[in-house]
Design a protein around this motif. Structure first.
Motif, PDB file in Angstrom:
ATOM      1  N   SER A  29       0.857  -0.866   0.007  1.00 29.37           N
ATOM      2  CA  SER A  29       0.099  -0.366  -0.288  1.00 29.37           C
ATOM      3  C   SER A  29       1.372   0.839   0.056  1.00 29.37           C
ATOM      4  O   SER A  29       0.377   2.728  -0.350  1.00 29.37           O
ATOM      5  CB  SER A  29      -0.692   0.241   0.847  1.00 29.37           C
ATOM      6  N   THR A  75      -3.672   4.583  -0.357  1.00 31.84           N
ATOM      7  CA  THR A  75      -4.828   4.167  -0.943  1.00 31.84           C
ATOM      8  C   THR A  75      -5.093   4.210   1.361  1.00 31.84           C
ATOM      9  O   THR A  75      -5.958   3.452   1.286  1.00 31.84           O
ATOM     10  CB  THR A  75      -4.004   2.259   0.319  1.00 31.84           C
ATOM     11  N   GLY A  76      -4.989   5.095   1.003  1.00 28.40           N
ATOM     12  CA  GLY A  76      -5.084   5.511   3.242  1.00 28.40           C
ATOM     13  C   GLY A  76      -4.315   4.293   4.112  1.00 28.40           C
ATOM     14  O   GLY A  76      -3.362   3.488   3.405  1.00 28.40           O
ATOM     15  N   TRP A  93      -5.279   2.271   6.259  1.00 27.85           N
ATOM     16  CA  TRP A  93      -6.274   1.542   6.376  1.00 27.85           C
ATOM     17  C   TRP A  93      -5.218   0.332   5.734  1.00 27.85           C
ATOM     18  O   TRP A  93      -5.598  -0.679   7.127  1.00 27.85           O
ATOM     19  CB  TRP A  93      -8.087   1.148   5.434  1.00 27.85           C
ATOM     20  N   PRO A  94      -4.779  -0.114   4.957  1.00 25.36           N
ATOM     21  CA  PRO A  94      -4.465  -1.342   4.833  1.00 25.36           C
ATOM     22  C   PRO A  94      -2.570  -0.920   5.560  1.00 25.36           C
ATOM     23  O   PRO A  94      -2.492  -2.733   5.981  1.00 25.36           O
ATOM     24  CB  PRO A  94      -3.689  -1.694   3.571  1.00 25.36           C
ATOM     25  N   TYR A  95      -1.977  -0.416   6.213  1.00 29.53           N
ATOM     26  CA  TYR A  95      -1.567  -0.121   7.508  1.00 29.53           C
ATOM     27  C   TYR A  95      -1.396  -0.801   8.661  1.00 29.53           C
ATOM     28  O   TYR A  95      -0.762  -0.699   9.464  1.00 29.53           O
ATOM     29  CB  TYR A  95      -0.622   0.846   7.238  1.00 29.53           C
ATOM     30  N   LEU A  96      -2.491   0.257   9.075  1.00 33.18           N
ATOM     31  CA  LEU A  96      -3.528  -0.335  10.703  1.00 33.18           C
ATOM     32  C   LEU A  96      -3.605  -1.632  10.944  1.00 33.18           C
ATOM     33  O   LEU A  96      -3.168  -2.009  11.983  1.00 33.18           O
ATOM     34  CB  LEU A  96      -4.707   0.409  10.867  1.00 33.18           C
ATOM     35  N   SER A 135       1.206   7.029   3.475  1.00 31.53           N
ATOM     36  CA  SER A 135      -0.746   7.284   2.581  1.00 31.53           C
ATOM     37  C   SER A 135      -1.532   8.310   3.129  1.00 31.53           C
ATOM     38  O   SER A 135      -3.355   7.829   2.161  1.00 31.53           O
ATOM     39  CB  SER A 135      -1.020   6.066   3.683  1.00 31.53           C
TER      40      SER A 135
END
Length: 283
Positions: free
Chosen positions: A194, A204-205, A207-210, A249
């Motif tokens: 991401s 992607t914001g 959210w994929p990293y959180l 992001s």
């Protein structure tokens, strides 16, 4: 923790391998072998089993491990602090102590060798490594004081073989792995994918990293607090990295990335000393 040891022979023949057993710092249960041994016996404090294996026939040993730290205060620990770590085994042997090599694995899966002095652990390598980089074992969720390794260890290892010192005996087991899938690698792959997309202009914001960050915080959070107390600049390096990653992001902050790079190189060019001046260890 359910683990498996694996050995793959390169030629047919009989192979003698050490078996895990309960010792100070580790409790072993539920041992299962993929092949019945020809014989099993105990010698020099190590459990041994002999196997007849064909070329390419893998041997797997599954077991359940509960590991815990060892904390001993042997009388020789203070005298060693004035000497270079690589000389410690020889100094202690010269003074009449029984010195053995201990071969096994860290629970990261990396083979590791340390020493036993009259049965007490001595790990010059990790003692020196953690003095230079206190965050070295952060992936295992621990930030031990280097002094622990003069008579103890962090409790994230498996001892398999006790061998004479000096000696050339090696560990035949090639791999230690967890039986249950670890969610961290796929979450890490998703997180960094991401970041790559965001860097290419496809945001992607966060959210994929959180999820990756949350699991990392769960596993390493307490150790990171210890690291912040022991070596703030090493803790800040990790925090700056994740702060910069999240900013990529959302709203890229180059100053966070530059700060991380500066600390990254500073921490490697200027090794830390995890034992502060005038500490009890050096008194």
């Amino acid at each position: 923790m359910d683990l498996a040891l694996r050995f793959l022979p390169h030629a047919p023949g009989e192979y003698l391998l050490p078996l895990p057993q309960s010792l100070p710092g580790q409790e072993v249960a539920g041992v299962f072998l993929s092949q019945k041994p020809l014989e099993a016996y105990e010698a020099r404090g190590t459990l041994w089993a002999r196997f007849a294996l064909r070329e390419g026939e893998a041997l797997e040993l599954r077991f359940r491990l509960k590991s815990y730290p060892v904390r001993e205060t042997p009388p020789w620990r203070r005298a060693l602090l004035q000497e270079p770590p690589e000389a410690w085994p020889g100094i202690l042997a010269h003074r009449g102590h029984k010195v053995e090599r201990a071969l096994g694995f860290l629970l990261s899966g990396r083979p590791h060798t340390w020493f036993l002095v009259d049965g007490a652990p001595l790990d010059p390598l990790l003692h020196q490594t953690l003095r230079e980089n206190p965050a070295h074992l952060l992936p295992l969720g621990v930030v031990p004081d280097p002094g622990v390794y003069l008579g103890g260890h962090e409790g994230k290892r498996l001892l398999l073989l006790k061998a004479p010192w000096p000696g050339e005996e090696s560990l035949l087991w090639q791999e230690l792995r967890a039986l249950r899938p670890d969610p961290l690698p796929p979450l890490r792959a998703l997180a960094f994918a991401s970041l790559g997309l965001s860097a290419l202009g496809l945001p992607t914001g966060p959210w994929p990293y959180l999820p990756y960050l949350a699991l990392l915080a769960f596993r390493q959070g307490p150790a990171l607090k210890d690291l912040l107390r022991r070596s703030p600049r090493h803790a800040l390096e990790s925090l700056l990295f994740h702060a910069f990653a999240l900013s990529v992001s959302l709203n890229p902050r180059p100053e966070l990335g530059l700060g991380y790079l500066a600390l990254f190189f500073w921490n490697r060019l200027r090794p830390s000393s995890a034992t502060p001046p005038k500490s009890p260890e050096e008194a």
